[in-house]
Enzyme design. Structure first.
Site, PDB file in Angstrom:
ATOM      1  N   GLU A   1      -6.881   4.036  -0.602  1.00  0.00           N
ATOM      2  CA  GLU A   1      -5.826   3.116  -0.336  1.00  0.00           C
ATOM      3  C   GLU A   1      -5.333   3.248   1.026  1.00  0.00           C
ATOM      4  O   GLU A   1      -4.702   4.092   1.356  1.00  0.00           O
ATOM      5  CB  GLU A   1      -4.880   3.590  -1.355  1.00  0.00           C
ATOM      6  CG  GLU A   1      -3.701   2.406  -1.160  1.00  0.00           C
ATOM      7  CD  GLU A   1      -2.254   2.936  -0.748  1.00  0.00           C
ATOM      8  OE1 GLU A   1      -1.244   2.303  -0.972  1.00  0.00           O
ATOM      9  OE2 GLU A   1      -2.085   4.299  -0.537  1.00  0.00           O
TER      10      GLU A   1
ATOM     11  N   ASP B   1      -5.155   8.396  -2.335  1.00  0.00           N
ATOM     12  CA  ASP B   1      -3.394   7.606  -2.095  1.00  0.00           C
ATOM     13  C   ASP B   1      -3.259   7.893  -0.731  1.00  0.00           C
ATOM     14  O   ASP B   1      -3.400   8.943  -0.034  1.00  0.00           O
ATOM     15  CB  ASP B   1      -2.389   8.186  -2.765  1.00  0.00           C
ATOM     16  CG  ASP B   1      -1.155   7.457  -2.710  1.00  0.00           C
ATOM     17  OD1 ASP B   1      -1.016   6.356  -2.892  1.00  0.00           O
ATOM     18  OD2 ASP B   1      -0.386   8.372  -2.201  1.00  0.00           O
TER      19      ASP B   1
END
Ligand code: GLC
Ligand code: GLC
Length: 621
Positions: A304, A262
């Site tokens: 990401e 993330d």
């Protein structure tokens, strides 16, 4: 062969990806030597502890390294509670996922979050426990096994830019433990934070302005890029690398196939920069990938980074890192361009961006292609790209925000603003796929033509992500055209965050018994069919180059998938009008067989012209 020999072989293979990176990042650190020893020790331990079925999977994927690029890959993304209550509940939904063609399941954050607002689970206080509301770590392992038995793989979020301020490390830091204060970025006064802030971009300007938080009781300023409760980790500290690597291997040994890393862009800070995508980020990510490649070889990394075109590509590794970093990265530019072309009914910007900035082929990697996800849409369109087709970046981005918020005259969309940044003028957008594509408004108005158009816009999008190259991801509820869910406004911990507008509770009545004539039923059947067809078209394999080409008609987006067995020409009409494409032009692009692989039907032409219906899409060999 002894399994320790296998470890050594794997270590040799990945050594060039590991040691030079670590040396560059941490070589000057006084503890560098012991850090390296500890890391090898941890990697060896994790390999020893790896269950034999997973070791077998490692071997299988060594032999089939393209497994995630194949046309049978179809992903589905959901919040556990909103989809199925808890992890045990997910087991009952696997038939449904299988019926959609799903072979890859991304559970939205499932590790133990802080209490209260946890940014949808991205504020993690314990990486070794599952959110107790969803079940336990053994439930997660059980799910992983059940998925594997059906040929599905499991993706789980690994937040490595920050932890919750309630994480044990942060609590120790807050108590004054100097070793743990080194895990975060803490400042005694505001001098440096102020200097950094001159070039930082605020991520959540509305509700979490600035990038630092002052804690009077600690007498410290702490780096908090996202929310106040999310403390950025200090990746310049090798101990952080070691501890996160251990957690990744721990999760890998529970049966996780894909780690979604993330917010990776933010991991390295450098004064005078935006502190995004600094070169060290890529060194860290390459080294982390080497770690899992040695001790849990079948695991993939999905990175990401929701950034502009040129920057995005670096997450697959550019230059010296080519093919050695992320296996998967979100193609947010494809997503943004889909929405942009729909609003303007013109594909020139889309073609320009995807043709100019993206290579036809990626090494050891593929895209995660998607139209919607749990986050907002940021209009990642540069001024230069906009200028190339004769519009201004600022103007076009503003237009897209107004269009999808629903305020632009004549728009079909209904969405909401997310984090209006007054300083930059940047306005991001929240909203469900169906609502942004026009279904909500059309249904309310009883506008049958509008409904028809919305259904076709959605199927156009799904056909696009199914064929562009990559793992197409369907976001929970979008396959049954669920519209905006306004109830979040009355949930105190969500009301400030419009992304909850598109995080619905799954409508199972609709999913299991939709009327096939209804818009929802048509989107469901159409989506299912697109994935069935995808699996049967070998040219869609992620290894085959994707060449974006200019179509002779700006309403039509075109690309070729260059498979050695024959080229696939994919055409998409981004307007509600019929659009012509000359047959000669198609022939020159290699089309011989006027049979559409998507509908599995013939395409007919008249007077040398092929006419695509409103929002029509075809895949021609
Ligand atoms: C990622 C997530 C987003 C979250 C942020 C901070 O971008 O997708 O939902 O707010 O990271 O963790
Ligand atoms: C920012 C981040 C992105 C994240 C989003 C969450 O755009 O760059 O990673 O998804 O915020 O809203």
């Amino acid at each position: 062969m002894k399994t320790t020999d296998i470890f050594d072989l794997r270590m040799n293979r990945s050594a060039p990806d590991l040691w030079p990176m670590l040396e560059a990042l941490y070589g000057a650190h006084p503890d560098y030597g012991s850090f390296c020893e500890d890391l090898i020790e941890e990697m060896r331990k994790a390999w020893k502890a790896r269950p034999s079925d997973l070791k077998e999977l490692d071997l299988k994927r060594d032999l089939e390294p393209d497994w995630f690029q194949r046309p049978d890959m179809v992903g589905y993304v959901f919040y556990i509670d909103r989809f199925a209550g808890d992890l045990a509940g997910v087991l009952d939904k696997l038939d449904y996922l299988e019926s959609l063609g799903v072979t890859y399941v991304h559970l939205m954050p499932c590790l133990k979050p802080r209490r209260g607002d946890s940014d949808g689970g991205y504020s993690v206080m314990d990486y070794r426990q599952v959110n107790p509301a969803y079940g336990s770590m053994s439930d997660l392992s059980r799910l992983a096994k059940a998925l594997r038995a059906r040929g599905m793989s499991l993706c789980v979020d690994m937040v490595l830019n920050h932890t919750a301020k309630e994480h044990e490390w942060a609590r120790k830091a807050a108590k004054g433990d100097p070793a743990y204060q080194e895990y975060y970025l803490m400042f005694d006064d505001e001098t440096l934070p102020k200097q950094y802030e001159q070039t930082l971009v605020e991520i959540f300007p509305d509700n979490a302005p600035g990038s630092f938080t002052h804690y009077p009781n600690l007498n410290k300023w702490v780096w908090t890029t996202f929310n106040e409760h999310q403390w950025d980790l200090n990746w310049a500290n090798p101990q952080v690398f070691l501890d996160i690597a251990k957690i990744m291997l721990f999760l890998a040994n529970k049966g996780v196939d894909v780690l979604r890393l993330d917010a990776v862009a933010f991991m390295w800070k450098r004064l005078g920069t935006r502190c995004q995508s600094e070169p060290e980020v890529h060194k860290i990510l390459r080294a982390l990938r080497a770690v899992t490649r040695v001790s849990a070889a079948s695991v993939l990394h999905l990175e990401e980074a929701i950034v502009g075109p040129a920057e995005m590509l670096t997450y697959f590794g550019r230059g010296e890192h080519d093919g050695r970093e992320g296996n998967l990265a979100y193609h947010n530019n494809l997503m943004v361009q889909y929405w942009s072309a729909l609003a303007t009914r013109d594909t020139r910007l889309m073609t320009h961006v995807l043709k100019t900035h993206f290579p036809e082929h990626l090494t050891n990697a593929t895209y995660a292609t998607y139209i919607r996800c749990h986050d907002d849409i940021g209009w990642a369109i540069t001024d230069e790209d906009a200028a190339a087709i004769g519009v201004t970046g600022h103007g076009h981005r503003g237009f897209l925000s107004d269009f999808y918020e629903g305020s632009f005259p004549g728009t079909f969309a209904r969405g909401a603003l997310f984090q209006f940044n007054e300083e930059t003028g940047d306005k991001r957008i929240s909203g469900a796929f169906a609502s942004l594509a026009g279904l909500e408004q059309a249904k309310e108005a009883g506008d049958t033509e509008g409904i028809e158009a919305a259904v076709n816009r959605m199927l156009l999008g799904n056909a696009l992500i199914a064929s562009f190259g990559g793992v197409p991801l369907i976001y929970m509820g979008d396959e049954i055209a669920m519209t905006n869910d306004y109830r979040y406004m009355s949930v105190p911990e969500h009301a400030h965050d419009s992304r909850w507008l598109h995080r619905p509770h799954m409508d199972w009545d609709m999913a299991l018994a939709a009327d096939p004539e209804s818009p929802e039923g048509r989107v469901l059947a159409g989506t299912r069919y697109i994935f069935q067809r995808r699996k049967l078209v070998p040219a869609i394999h992620g290894r085959h180059p994707t060449r974006v080409i200019e179509a002779p008609n700006p309403a039509v987006f075109a690309f070729m998938r260059l498979a050695p067995t024959g080229t696939l020409l994919c055409l998409f009409n981004f307007t509600e009008e019929w659009q012509d494409v000359p047959v000669d032009w198609m022939r020159m692009r290699g089309v011989e067989n006027f049979h559409d692989q998507l509908s599995d039907g013939p395409v007919s032409s008249e007077n040398g012209t092929f006419t695509l219906p409103p929002y029509g899409r075809v895949w021609l060999v």
